[in-house]
Design a protein around this motif. Structure first.
Motif, short mmCIF file in Angstrom:
data_model
loop_
_atom_site.label_atom_id
_atom_site.label_comp_id
_atom_site.label_asym_id
_atom_site.label_seq_id
_atom_site.Cartn_x
_atom_site.Cartn_y
_atom_site.Cartn_z
N TYR A 64 0.85 -1.18 0.00
CA TYR A 64 0.00 0.00 0.00
C TYR A 64 0.89 1.24 0.00
N GLN A 65 0.43 2.26 -0.70
CA GLN A 65 1.20 3.50 -0.78
C GLN A 65 0.51 4.61 0.00
N SER A 66 1.25 5.68 0.23
CA SER A 66 0.70 6.83 0.94
C SER A 66 -0.48 7.42 0.18
N TYR A 67 -1.49 7.86 0.92
CA TYR A 67 -2.63 8.52 0.29
C TYR A 67 -2.21 9.82 -0.38
N GLN A 68 -1.11 10.40 0.07
CA GLN A 68 -0.62 11.66 -0.48
C GLN A 68 0.43 11.47 -1.57
N GLY A 69 0.72 10.23 -1.92
CA GLY A 69 1.77 9.98 -2.89
C GLY A 69 3.13 10.02 -2.23
N ILE A 70 4.12 9.40 -2.87
CA ILE A 70 5.46 9.40 -2.29
C ILE A 70 6.04 10.82 -2.35
N PRO A 71 6.89 11.18 -1.38
CA PRO A 71 7.44 12.54 -1.35
C PRO A 71 8.13 12.95 -2.64
N GLU A 72 8.82 11.99 -3.29
CA GLU A 72 9.53 12.32 -4.53
C GLU A 72 8.57 12.80 -5.62
N LEU A 73 7.37 12.22 -5.66
CA LEU A 73 6.39 12.64 -6.67
C LEU A 73 5.86 14.04 -6.35
N ARG A 74 5.54 14.28 -5.09
CA ARG A 74 5.05 15.62 -4.73
C ARG A 74 6.12 16.67 -5.01
N ASN A 75 7.38 16.34 -4.74
CA ASN A 75 8.48 17.27 -5.04
C ASN A 75 8.60 17.51 -6.54
N ALA A 76 8.43 16.44 -7.33
CA ALA A 76 8.52 16.57 -8.79
C ALA A 76 7.41 17.46 -9.33
N ILE A 77 6.21 17.33 -8.77
CA ILE A 77 5.08 18.17 -9.19
C ILE A 77 5.36 19.63 -8.84
N THR A 93 2.31 20.12 1.60
CA THR A 93 0.95 20.50 2.02
C THR A 93 0.07 21.04 0.91
N GLU A 94 0.65 21.46 -0.22
CA GLU A 94 -0.13 22.12 -1.27
C GLU A 94 -0.22 21.30 -2.55
N VAL A 95 0.20 20.05 -2.50
CA VAL A 95 0.19 19.17 -3.67
C VAL A 95 -0.43 17.84 -3.28
N LEU A 96 -1.39 17.36 -4.06
CA LEU A 96 -1.99 16.05 -3.80
C LEU A 96 -2.10 15.27 -5.11
N PRO A 97 -1.27 14.23 -5.30
CA PRO A 97 -1.38 13.39 -6.49
C PRO A 97 -2.73 12.66 -6.51
N LEU A 98 -3.24 12.44 -7.70
CA LEU A 98 -4.54 11.80 -7.89
C LEU A 98 -4.42 10.67 -8.91
N ASN A 264 -10.44 8.11 2.18
CA ASN A 264 -11.51 7.16 2.44
C ASN A 264 -12.00 6.46 1.17
N MET A 265 -11.39 6.82 0.03
CA MET A 265 -11.86 6.29 -1.25
C MET A 265 -10.88 5.35 -1.93
N ASP A 266 -9.59 5.45 -1.62
CA ASP A 266 -8.61 4.56 -2.26
C ASP A 266 -7.49 4.27 -1.27
N SER A 267 -6.54 3.47 -1.72
CA SER A 267 -5.42 3.09 -0.85
C SER A 267 -4.08 3.47 -1.46
N GLY A 268 -4.07 4.57 -2.21
CA GLY A 268 -2.82 5.08 -2.76
C GLY A 268 -2.55 4.61 -4.18
N MET A 269 -1.81 5.43 -4.91
CA MET A 269 -1.45 5.15 -6.29
C MET A 269 -0.33 4.11 -6.37
N PHE A 270 -0.39 3.22 -7.35
CA PHE A 270 0.64 2.19 -7.51
C PHE A 270 2.02 2.82 -7.60
N TYR A 271 2.94 2.25 -6.85
CA TYR A 271 4.30 2.79 -6.72
C TYR A 271 4.98 2.98 -8.08
N GLY A 272 4.89 1.99 -8.94
CA GLY A 272 5.56 2.07 -10.23
C GLY A 272 5.06 3.21 -11.09
N ILE A 273 3.76 3.48 -11.02
CA ILE A 273 3.20 4.59 -11.78
C ILE A 273 3.74 5.92 -11.24
#
Length: 383
Positions: A64-77, A93-98, A264-273
């Motif tokens: 299972y992955q973080s609901y907020q996405g991995i930190p590296e992805l949020r930093n990349a965004i 705090t201002e970025v949420l991967p979907l 409350n709707m999902d369990s995080g985005m697949f790590y590889g994606i």
């Protein structure tokens, strides 16, 4: 069992229904060429696929992955927004991967709408804004767009209406389906409008790098974070529609509300994606130059096709579609015009009417097909 009443407030998505019909024709041997859907036919960057493959051997890849996405992805965004839009974001705090920005439409709506609340929605506009609003028991309040106003809302006219029940306003620039672009001046005006009427603006912004020399984010406007969120996606910009990778950006308190729903709707985005998405966001501007060279050639051919059909279009728009007005002498509705083309020429395009009443009299062509196929369509029309 009787379904929930909310089911009766919406219809099956047009493309879900129509593409079933198109597939049926293909199964019967019809050589259908599909110019209707904005699903990129080109490949993602090679490094994106390589990153996905390499990630499968990581220890955490299948957990299972973080609901907020991995930190590296949020930093990349956040880095991508700073580089391409000159927008500073706090990655924590201002970025949420979907899982696709379409998910964000539902999550934002669930976070802010109660039954009976009103939502400002463009006509013509993306049908999902209406569908989600209705599913939540809220009320769509449409604002008309037209060619004479460059497909921008008339904020002065809107301000004279009763907006006391309006909680959200959806905008989408570069606009789908018309390809119209917004300016910083317009964004400043709509931020002022939102503050005055206490409305949360959401700009849905997946097309800003397609045939557009000046990508723009509403969050680049001073004070925007107080009253605005922005959705974005890798689907169009990096040919990753099926990867379902998007993001929402904005002020921390707004993002926290959306996260409360999402968690409350999902369990995080697949790590590889996520690892693939990071590599996409790190690409240089050369990627967009190459991509747009392809789309520019296709668009010129679509313009030729539209001209053969006696349709008129605006050559100053952006995005991966061409929005065209049906000829004056045409007596058919948009849907009837599309069906005539489908059954007589084996070509599918999109009727403008599915985007709202203001789309009647227009059709939309997709650029997500090869030059060879567009040329074949032109030949069929000439024949």
């Amino acid at each position: 069992m009787i379904p929930a009443k909310r089911i009766h407030t919406v219809e099956e998505y047009y493309f879900s229904r129509k593409l079933r019909e198109v597939r049926s024709l293909v199964a019967k041997g019809k050589p259908i060429i599909n110019l209707g859907i904005g699903s990129p036919d080109l490949q993602p960057p090679t490094v994106v696929v390589d990153a996905l493959e390499a990630s499968l051997h990581d220890e955490t890849a299948h957990k299972y992955q973080s609901y907020q996405g991995i930190p590296e992805l949020r930093n990349a965004i956040a880095d991508f927004y700073q580089k391409n839009y000159q927008v500073s974001l706090d990655a924590a705090t201002e970025v949420l991967p979907l899982m696709g920005s379409k998910e964000g439409i539902m999550h934002i709506s669930m976070a802010y709408l109660d039954e009976g609340d009103e939502v400002l929605i463009a006509n013509p506009g993306y049908p999902t804004y209406t569908s989600v609003t209705k599913l939540l028991g809220a009320i769509p309040k449409y604002y008309d767009l037209d060619a004479e106003s460059d497909w921008l809302p008339n904020l002065e006219k809107l301000a004279k209406e009763d907006l006391s029940k309006v909680k959200l306003m959806w905008i989408n620039y570069p606009h789908m389906p018309t390809g119209a672009k917004a300016s910083k001046s317009f964004f400043k005006d709509i931020i002022t409008f939102a503050k005055k009427h206490e409305i949360l603006i959401i700009n849905d912004n997946p097309y800003s790098f397609i045939l557009n020399d000046e990508p723009l984010s509403i969050l680049s406007i001073e004070g925007a974070k107080d009253v605005a969120l922005e959705l974005n996606s890798l689907s169009k910009s990096f040919n990753m529609a099926g990867w379902r990778t998007g993001m929402v950006m904005g002020k921390a308190r707004h993002i926290q509300h959306v996260l409360k729903v999402k968690s409350n709707m999902d369990s995080g985005m697949f790590y590889g994606i996520q690892k693939g998405a990071i590599k996409a966001l790190e690409r240089s501007s050369d990627w967009f130059t190459t991509l747009n060279n392809i789309y520019e050639k296709r668009r010129k051919l679509i313009w030729e096709l539209a001209t053969k059909l006696h349709c008129k279009f605006d050559a100053e728009t952006s995005g991966m579609f061409v929005w065209a007005k049906l000829p004056k002498e045409n007596t058919l509705s948009s849907e009837a015009f599309v069906d005539k083309l489908l059954y007589e020429k084996d070509v599918f395009i999109t009727p403008g009417s599915i985007f709202g009443t203001q789309g009647e009299g227009y059709v939309r062509f997709s650029l997500c097909v090869t030059e060879e196929k567009i040329k074949e369509v032109i030949n069929r029309i000439e024949a």
